[in-house]
Design a protein around this motif. Sequence first.
Motif, short mmCIF file in Angstrom:
data_model
loop_
_atom_site.label_atom_id
_atom_site.label_comp_id
_atom_site.label_asym_id
_atom_site.label_seq_id
_atom_site.Cartn_x
_atom_site.Cartn_y
_atom_site.Cartn_z
N VAL A 198 6.58 12.00 -3.20
CA VAL A 198 5.23 12.58 -3.26
C VAL A 198 4.25 11.68 -2.50
N VAL A 199 4.30 10.38 -2.74
CA VAL A 199 3.42 9.44 -2.04
C VAL A 199 3.66 9.55 -0.53
N GLY A 200 4.92 9.66 -0.13
CA GLY A 200 5.26 9.78 1.29
C GLY A 200 4.69 11.04 1.93
N ARG A 201 4.57 12.12 1.15
CA ARG A 201 3.96 13.35 1.68
C ARG A 201 2.46 13.15 1.89
N VAL A 202 1.82 12.42 0.97
CA VAL A 202 0.38 12.20 1.07
C VAL A 202 0.06 11.16 2.14
N TRP A 203 0.80 10.05 2.12
CA TRP A 203 0.58 8.94 3.06
C TRP A 203 1.94 8.46 3.57
N PRO A 204 2.41 8.96 4.69
CA PRO A 204 3.74 8.61 5.18
C PRO A 204 3.98 7.11 5.38
N SER A 205 2.93 6.34 5.64
CA SER A 205 3.12 4.90 5.87
C SER A 205 3.03 4.06 4.59
N ALA A 206 2.73 4.69 3.46
CA ALA A 206 2.53 3.95 2.22
C ALA A 206 3.85 3.41 1.65
N VAL A 207 3.72 2.35 0.86
CA VAL A 207 4.86 1.72 0.21
C VAL A 207 4.63 1.74 -1.29
N ASP A 267 -11.21 8.59 -4.23
CA ASP A 267 -10.76 9.66 -3.32
C ASP A 267 -9.26 9.57 -3.10
N LEU A 268 -8.77 8.35 -2.90
CA LEU A 268 -7.34 8.15 -2.67
C LEU A 268 -6.54 8.58 -3.89
N LEU A 269 -6.99 8.13 -5.07
CA LEU A 269 -6.28 8.51 -6.30
C LEU A 269 -6.38 10.00 -6.54
N GLY A 270 -7.52 10.59 -6.22
CA GLY A 270 -7.68 12.04 -6.39
C GLY A 270 -6.71 12.82 -5.52
N ALA A 271 -6.51 12.36 -4.29
CA ALA A 271 -5.57 13.03 -3.39
C ALA A 271 -4.15 12.95 -3.94
N LEU A 272 -3.77 11.78 -4.44
CA LEU A 272 -2.43 11.62 -5.01
C LEU A 272 -2.29 12.42 -6.30
N LEU A 290 0.44 15.25 -7.22
CA LEU A 290 1.29 15.13 -8.41
C LEU A 290 1.12 16.34 -9.32
N ASN A 291 -0.09 16.85 -9.45
CA ASN A 291 -0.32 18.05 -10.25
C ASN A 291 0.44 19.23 -9.69
N SER A 292 0.55 19.32 -8.37
CA SER A 292 1.32 20.42 -7.79
C SER A 292 2.81 20.24 -8.09
N ALA A 293 3.22 19.01 -8.32
CA ALA A 293 4.63 18.74 -8.68
C ALA A 293 4.93 19.17 -10.11
N ARG A 294 3.89 19.40 -10.91
CA ARG A 294 4.11 19.83 -12.30
C ARG A 294 4.89 21.12 -12.37
#
Length: 102
Positions: free
Chosen positions: A21-30, A66-71, A75-79
């Motif tokens: 999920v994080v990778g979909r939102v921010w592909p470069s994130a770790v 904003d960043l947390l809201g996007a994630l 995640l809510n769509s993953a519900r």
Amino acid sequence: NVLTERRKNIMQRALTRLRQVVGRVWPSAVVDVYGSNATGTAIPSSDLDVAVSQIPDNGGRWKTPDLLGALAAELNSAREKDWVMKVKLLSRARVPLIKLDC
């Protein structure tokens, strides 16, 4: 109390899905694990503590809420899938975070 293999597998699957999920939102994130799961001292009631880094800041225009809201939205769509039961965004906490029940 010792963390059972079943519980370890559940945590690992949740971590894998969270990384997707994080990778979909921010592909470069770790996504890194810290806390008791990282040190091997987790017990059955332990949560999974993760930190997300290397998030693009969109030229300095994105703030932590904003960043947390996007994630949280992703995640809510993953519900609708079978692994997320509850997403709670705590953007005004001293250390802003998302509490995720899987």
